[in-house]
Design an enzyme around this catalytic site. Structure first.
Site, PDB file in Angstrom:
ATOM      1  N   GLY A  69      -3.175  -0.040  -4.676  1.00 24.09           N
ATOM      2  CA  GLY A  69      -1.756  -0.332  -4.586  1.00 24.09           C
ATOM      3  C   GLY A  69      -0.929   0.936  -4.573  1.00 24.09           C
ATOM      4  N   ASP A 112     -13.110  -7.059 -10.058  1.00 25.39           N
ATOM      5  CA  ASP A 112     -12.314  -8.279  -9.943  1.00 25.39           C
ATOM      6  C   ASP A 112     -11.760  -8.603 -11.323  1.00 25.39           C
ATOM      7  OD1 ASP A 112     -11.205 -10.743  -9.579  1.00 25.39           O
ATOM      8  OD2 ASP A 112     -13.040 -11.736  -8.899  1.00 25.39           O
ATOM      9  N   ILE A 113     -10.486  -8.292 -11.534  1.00 26.77           N
ATOM     10  CA  ILE A 113      -9.928  -8.460 -12.876  1.00 26.77           C
ATOM     11  C   ILE A 113      -9.826  -9.926 -13.284  1.00 26.77           C
ATOM     12  CG2 ILE A 113      -8.674  -6.277 -12.761  1.00 26.77           C
ATOM     13  CD1 ILE A 113      -6.083  -7.921 -12.369  1.00 26.77           C
ATOM     14  N   TYR A 125      -0.722  -9.331  -7.809  1.00 31.04           N
ATOM     15  CA  TYR A 125      -0.375 -10.107  -6.618  1.00 31.04           C
ATOM     16  C   TYR A 125       1.116  -9.895  -6.412  1.00 31.04           C
ATOM     17  CZ  TYR A 125       0.216 -14.148  -3.502  1.00 31.04           C
ATOM     18  OH  TYR A 125       0.500 -14.955  -2.428  1.00 31.04           O
ATOM     19  N   THR A 126       1.503  -9.237  -5.318  1.00 31.84           N
ATOM     20  CA  THR A 126       2.899  -8.830  -5.139  1.00 31.84           C
ATOM     21  C   THR A 126       3.580  -9.428  -3.908  1.00 31.84           C
ATOM     22  OG1 THR A 126       2.186  -6.833  -3.962  1.00 31.84           O
ATOM     23  CG2 THR A 126       2.557  -6.638  -6.347  1.00 31.84           C
ATOM     24  N   THR A 140       7.737  -6.292 -13.961  1.00 29.94           N
ATOM     25  CA  THR A 140       8.763  -6.293 -12.920  1.00 29.94           C
ATOM     26  C   THR A 140      10.127  -6.752 -13.405  1.00 29.94           C
ATOM     27  OG1 THR A 140       9.344  -7.351 -10.798  1.00 29.94           O
ATOM     28  CG2 THR A 140       7.980  -8.615 -12.289  1.00 29.94           C
ATOM     29  N   TYR A 143       6.405 -15.618  -8.281  1.00 24.19           N
ATOM     30  CA  TYR A 143       5.946 -14.269  -8.604  1.00 24.19           C
ATOM     31  C   TYR A 143       6.468 -13.840  -9.971  1.00 24.19           C
ATOM     32  CZ  TYR A 143       5.983  -9.156  -8.652  1.00 24.19           C
ATOM     33  OH  TYR A 143       5.851  -7.846  -9.036  1.00 24.19           O
ATOM     34  N   LYS A 193       4.293 -13.040 -13.413  1.00 24.29           N
ATOM     35  CA  LYS A 193       4.350 -11.745 -14.112  1.00 24.29           C
ATOM     36  C   LYS A 193       4.817 -11.927 -15.562  1.00 24.29           C
ATOM     37  CE  LYS A 193       3.686  -8.165 -12.670  1.00 24.29           C
ATOM     38  NZ  LYS A 193       2.426  -7.372 -12.688  1.00 24.29           N
TER      39      LYS A 193
END
Length: 291
Positions: free
Chosen positions: A10, A37-38, A62-63, A102, A126, A130
């Protein structure tokens, strides 16, 4: 100090790797989704147990804000469950976790600057994913720092600066949203802030909790675009000025709603770690690196 970076591909992840490669006093392991793979708790646990980091930096997320509206499970799997898995592993192996969050955890419907104590009320999937990730990190690892940031841009990946420069190659005029405000933040500055905090943790000088870090001055997307094109014109990336039209949020509908106010109060991180807000305008002086 040993640092494990999750999400190396990223914008912040790539910035972290670039800086860490120059730091001889730090041993680091940076992994992307194909290597770690978290969302797989056993894989995370094995990795942390093997590497034994002092600090885990979670730069994985995931953004895709609009896509998340239709991919709810995928967003929560990474942003909530992945964050939880890393926090659990950090706690089990006596590591601290630095987790990136975020401005979208806030509704964005109030005036002024959002502090770390303001009520969270995300307006899209999203943001909710978060927020859930923040909660999992807080509950799963006492030695945590959650760093909320906003409007990230860099020479890596996809972001507003790169999109504007790409559109400038084929457009003479653009309509840009002018009623959403925030602090554009250079990913390299976020990486430096994270590493400064990591050193404080390693030296037992950190106060754990939630912090805000974003760029300054606060502007609208329209104002941000104006400076981008001004720099591009000065550096010869574009030969003629781009005509910019101010749009309202209603005139530029998106699948996910965006906060009108993303201005983060960054006083706390300055008081605790002496980390100042970055001036995003300085990071646009070499505008050509974003092409």
């Amino acid at each position: 100090m040993k640092i494990l970076v999750a999400g190396k591909n990223g914008q912040v992840g790539q910035s972290l790797v670039s800086i860490l490669e120059q730091q001889e006093e730090v041993t680091f392991l940076a992994l992307g989704r194909e290597e770690l793979d978290i969302t797989d708790i056993s894989q995370v646990s094995k990795c942390v147990s093997s590497f034994k980091p002092d600090v885990i930096i979670n730069a994985a997320a995931y953004t895709a804000v609009d896509n998340a509206e239709n991919e709810i499970e995928a967003a929560f799997l990474v942003n909530r469950d992945g964050a939880r898995n890393l926090a659990i592993a950090a706690d089990e192996h006596d590591a601290a976790i630095l987790h990136i969050s975020t401005d979208y955890v806030f509704a964005g419907d109030s005036s002024g600057l959002y502090t770390e104590l303001d009520t969270e009320s995300p307006q899209n999937v999203y943001g909710r994913s978060k927020q859930a990730g923040e909660q999992q990190v807080r509950e799963s690892c006492e030695r945590h720092i959650i760093l909320r940031t906003a409007w990230v841009f860099s020479e890596y990946g996809n972001n507003f600066v790169k999109t504007m420069l790409r559109l400038a190659q084929s457009k003479k005029s653009l309509g840009i949203v002018a009623d959403q405000f925030g602090g554009p933040t250079y990913a390299g500055d976020i990486a430096h802030a994270l590493l400064s905090v990591a050193h404080s943790i390693y030296n037992r000088k950190a106060k754990f909790g939630v912090y805000h870090f974003s760029g300054f001055p606060y502007v609208s997307w329209h104002e941000f675009a104006h400076v981008i094109f001004q720099r591009a014109l000065e550096r010869g990336i574009i030969s003629t000025p781009i005509t910019l039209t101010q749009l309202t949020t209603e005139e530029y509908p998106t699948l996910a709603s965006r906060p009108a106010n993303s201005k983060l109060n960054c006083q706390k991180i300055f008081e605790q770690f002496a980390i100042s807000q970055s001036d995003w305008r300085l990071q646009l002086q070499q505008i050509e690196k974003y092409q």
